[in-house]
Design an enzyme around this catalytic site. Structure first.
Site, PDB file in Angstrom:
ATOM      1  CG  ASP A 105      -5.244   2.307  -2.494  1.00 26.89           C
ATOM      2  OD1 ASP A 105      -6.357   2.781  -2.220  1.00 26.89           O
ATOM      3  OD2 ASP A 105      -4.527   2.700  -3.433  1.00 26.89           O
TER       4      ASP A 105
HETATM    5  N1  URA Z   1      -2.957   7.291  -3.297  1.00 30.85           N
HETATM    6  C1  URA Z   1      -3.133   6.021  -3.738  1.00 30.85           C
HETATM    7  O1  URA Z   1      -3.139   5.766  -4.930  1.00 30.85           O
HETATM    8  N2  URA Z   1      -3.305   5.056  -2.804  1.00 30.85           N
HETATM    9  C2  URA Z   1      -3.267   5.277  -1.482  1.00 30.85           C
HETATM   10  O2  URA Z   1      -3.409   4.345  -0.689  1.00 30.85           O
HETATM   11  C3  URA Z   1      -3.078   6.600  -1.038  1.00 30.85           C
HETATM   12  C4  URA Z   1      -2.913   7.594  -1.970  1.00 30.85           C
END
Ligand code: URA
Length: 236
Positions: A105
């Protein structure tokens, strides 16, 4: 391989642009400026390298990279709302087709792999292949035993047919927990923590397989992966 092809395969632009770089005296090999695009070099030697505008480059048939992703960057070449992680890398990598191996993310930090080896990307992103990923989450509320047990036993996420369990879940402090997961589902770790009754405020990936994010690598910095790193990755 001739010098033009070397530059071309390493992402220095079209063949015409590579020839121009060479003709303009911007390329050197072994410390000597080479202006002949057809000059031939043996690239079998893994130590082979060249310089463009004084910046040294190793020759790599395939690029395997590790980036310490900072917050505020999207794992896309065409980001929607933030900067692209590719803006942290020399443009040669995007030019030669390097892509993110899975996505983090925009607000997640830490270990991100990138490569132009399609098989490698597939291997490490395929849901069939179970690769351990270790995340450290900072939570809004204190971490307690009930939350850790729920994460280990499995939590039901919206849209998933069955509960997803962390391989390991341990507290790292009052409001921090380390979670090891195998899958790579959308917002998985944040959703798991929410389903366990807490809220993820910050997320950092510190390990994939047996490969840890190097402590000395600053946020935003990248490095090549060598054979040892690739071995560690597969061993975990
Ligand atoms: N899980 C998440 O919620 N976000 C990420 O970026 C990676 C794994």
């Amino acid at each position: 391989m001739n010098l033009e092809s070397i530059l071309f395969t390493q992402g220095f632009g079209s063949r015409r642009q590579c020839r121009a770089l060479i003709a303009d005296g911007r390329v050197s090999v072994g410390g000597t400026v080479r202006t002949d695009a057809d000059a031939d070099f043996s690239i079998d030697d893994s130590a082979f390298g060249f310089s463009v505008d004084g910046v040294a480059w190793p020759y790599r048939e395939r690029a395997y990279l590790l980036l310490n992703k900072p917050a505020g960057y999207e794992c896309s070449r065409e980001p929607q709302h933030h900067l692209s992680v590719f803006s942290l890398l020399p443009p040669q990598f995007a030019e030669r087709g390097v892509q993110c191996v899975g996505r983090l993310d925009q607000d997640t930090t830490g270990l991100l792999l990138l490569s132009d080896d399609g098989k490698f990307v597939h291997l490490f992103t395929s849901p069939k292949r179970k690769v351990r990923k270790v995340y450290v989450a900072t939570t809004r509320h204190p971490v307690d035993d009930a939350q850790l047990a729920a994460l280990r036993d499995g939590v039901l996420l919206h849209g998933e047919p069955k509960p997803i369990a962390a391989v390991e879940a341990e507290a790292r402090g009052d409001r921090q927990l380390a979670l090891t997961v195998m899958e790579g589902k959308y917002h998985q770790v944040k959703r798991m923590i929410a389903a366990a009754g807490n809220r993820c405020e910050a997320l950092h990936r510190e390990r994939i397989g047996g490969l840890a994010l190097p402590a000395a690598l600053a946020p935003g910095a990248w490095q090549w992966l060598d054979e040892t790193d690739l071995g560690s990755l597969r061993s975990g």
